[in-house]
Design a protein around this motif. Sequence first.
Motif, mmCIF file in Angstrom:
data_model
loop_
_atom_site.group_PDB
_atom_site.id
_atom_site.type_symbol
_atom_site.label_atom_id
_atom_site.label_comp_id
_atom_site.label_asym_id
_atom_site.label_seq_id
_atom_site.Cartn_x
_atom_site.Cartn_y
_atom_site.Cartn_z
ATOM 1 N N MET A 72 0.842 -1.176 0.000
ATOM 2 C CA MET A 72 0.000 0.000 0.000
ATOM 3 C C MET A 72 0.888 1.242 0.000
ATOM 4 O O MET A 72 1.930 1.262 0.644
ATOM 5 N N PRO A 73 0.451 2.276 -0.690
ATOM 6 C CA PRO A 73 1.261 3.499 -0.717
ATOM 7 C C PRO A 73 1.232 4.214 0.626
ATOM 8 O O PRO A 73 0.233 4.207 1.335
ATOM 9 N N GLN A 74 2.353 4.800 0.976
ATOM 10 C CA GLN A 74 2.455 5.584 2.198
ATOM 11 C C GLN A 74 2.408 7.058 1.810
ATOM 12 O O GLN A 74 3.143 7.493 0.934
ATOM 13 N N TYR A 75 1.578 7.803 2.480
ATOM 14 C CA TYR A 75 1.430 9.211 2.169
ATOM 15 C C TYR A 75 2.086 10.045 3.258
ATOM 16 O O TYR A 75 1.938 9.768 4.445
ATOM 17 N N ALA A 76 2.820 11.060 2.850
ATOM 18 C CA ALA A 76 3.459 11.957 3.806
ATOM 19 C C ALA A 76 2.433 12.939 4.337
ATOM 20 O O ALA A 76 1.491 13.308 3.636
ATOM 21 N N GLN A 77 2.636 13.348 5.573
ATOM 22 C CA GLN A 77 1.747 14.322 6.157
ATOM 23 C C GLN A 77 1.945 15.671 5.486
ATOM 24 O O GLN A 77 3.062 16.053 5.158
ATOM 25 N N ASN A 78 0.873 16.390 5.271
ATOM 26 C CA ASN A 78 0.942 17.701 4.639
ATOM 27 C C ASN A 78 1.137 18.755 5.723
ATOM 28 O O ASN A 78 0.184 19.217 6.325
ATOM 29 N N THR A 79 2.393 19.120 5.985
ATOM 30 C CA THR A 79 2.670 20.156 6.970
ATOM 31 C C THR A 79 2.999 21.441 6.220
ATOM 32 O O THR A 79 3.903 21.469 5.394
ATOM 33 N N PRO A 80 2.262 22.500 6.485
ATOM 34 C CA PRO A 80 2.496 23.748 5.763
ATOM 35 C C PRO A 80 3.844 24.363 6.114
ATOM 36 O O PRO A 80 4.225 24.435 7.280
ATOM 37 N N VAL A 81 4.565 24.785 5.104
ATOM 38 C CA VAL A 81 5.872 25.403 5.271
ATOM 39 C C VAL A 81 5.674 26.889 5.533
ATOM 40 O O VAL A 81 4.790 27.516 4.967
ATOM 41 N N CYS A 82 6.512 27.435 6.382
ATOM 42 C CA CYS A 82 6.443 28.864 6.712
ATOM 43 C C CYS A 82 6.606 29.697 5.444
ATOM 44 O O CYS A 82 7.525 29.482 4.656
ATOM 45 N N ARG A 83 5.737 30.661 5.245
ATOM 46 C CA ARG A 83 5.786 31.480 4.028
ATOM 47 C C ARG A 83 6.905 32.511 4.060
ATOM 48 O O ARG A 83 7.313 33.013 3.033
ATOM 49 N N ASP A 84 7.415 32.826 5.249
ATOM 50 C CA ASP A 84 8.471 33.834 5.341
ATOM 51 C C ASP A 84 9.860 33.253 5.122
ATOM 52 O O ASP A 84 10.717 33.894 4.527
ATOM 53 N N CYS A 85 10.107 32.028 5.614
ATOM 54 C CA CYS A 85 11.460 31.469 5.494
ATOM 55 C C CYS A 85 11.531 30.287 4.529
ATOM 56 O O CYS A 85 12.605 29.746 4.295
ATOM 57 N N ASP A 86 10.403 29.857 3.966
ATOM 58 C CA ASP A 86 10.340 28.745 3.017
ATOM 59 C C ASP A 86 10.943 27.457 3.572
ATOM 60 O O ASP A 86 11.524 26.669 2.843
ATOM 61 N N GLY A 87 10.820 27.235 4.875
ATOM 62 C CA GLY A 87 11.299 26.002 5.469
ATOM 63 C C GLY A 87 12.757 26.023 5.899
ATOM 64 O O GLY A 87 13.292 25.020 6.332
ATOM 65 N N PHE A 88 13.430 27.165 5.766
ATOM 66 C CA PHE A 88 14.811 27.314 6.230
ATOM 67 C C PHE A 88 14.796 28.271 7.413
ATOM 68 O O PHE A 88 15.109 29.458 7.257
ATOM 69 N N PRO A 89 14.457 27.800 8.608
ATOM 70 C CA PRO A 89 14.185 28.693 9.725
ATOM 71 C C PRO A 89 15.416 29.287 10.403
ATOM 72 O O PRO A 89 15.312 30.313 11.060
ATOM 73 N N VAL A 90 16.582 28.666 10.263
ATOM 74 C CA VAL A 90 17.777 29.171 10.935
ATOM 75 C C VAL A 90 18.866 29.388 9.888
ATOM 76 O O VAL A 90 19.153 28.502 9.095
ATOM 77 N N VAL A 91 19.463 30.557 9.898
ATOM 78 C CA VAL A 91 20.548 30.868 8.959
ATOM 79 C C VAL A 91 21.750 31.375 9.737
ATOM 80 O O VAL A 91 21.629 31.901 10.836
#
Length: 60
Positions: A1-20
């Motif tokens: 059976m296919p496994q589906y990843a959870q749909n977690t919304p990415v931050c619109r300000d950092c595009d998923g790169f929260p620490v620089v």
Amino acid sequence: MPQYAQNTPVCRDCDGFPVVAIATGTRHADGTRATLRVTCPTCKGTGHTAPAATLARAGR
């Protein structure tokens, strides 16, 4: 059976790169660069945002 990843919304300000790391241009005595670690103020360093609350439909 296919496994589906959870749909977690990415931050619109950092595009998923929260620490620089930002290089300041200076060096320490041992020759390594001096850097500043900055976290995204919107998601507080998680990279994800909470989904928007669903609007309650008020009617008759």
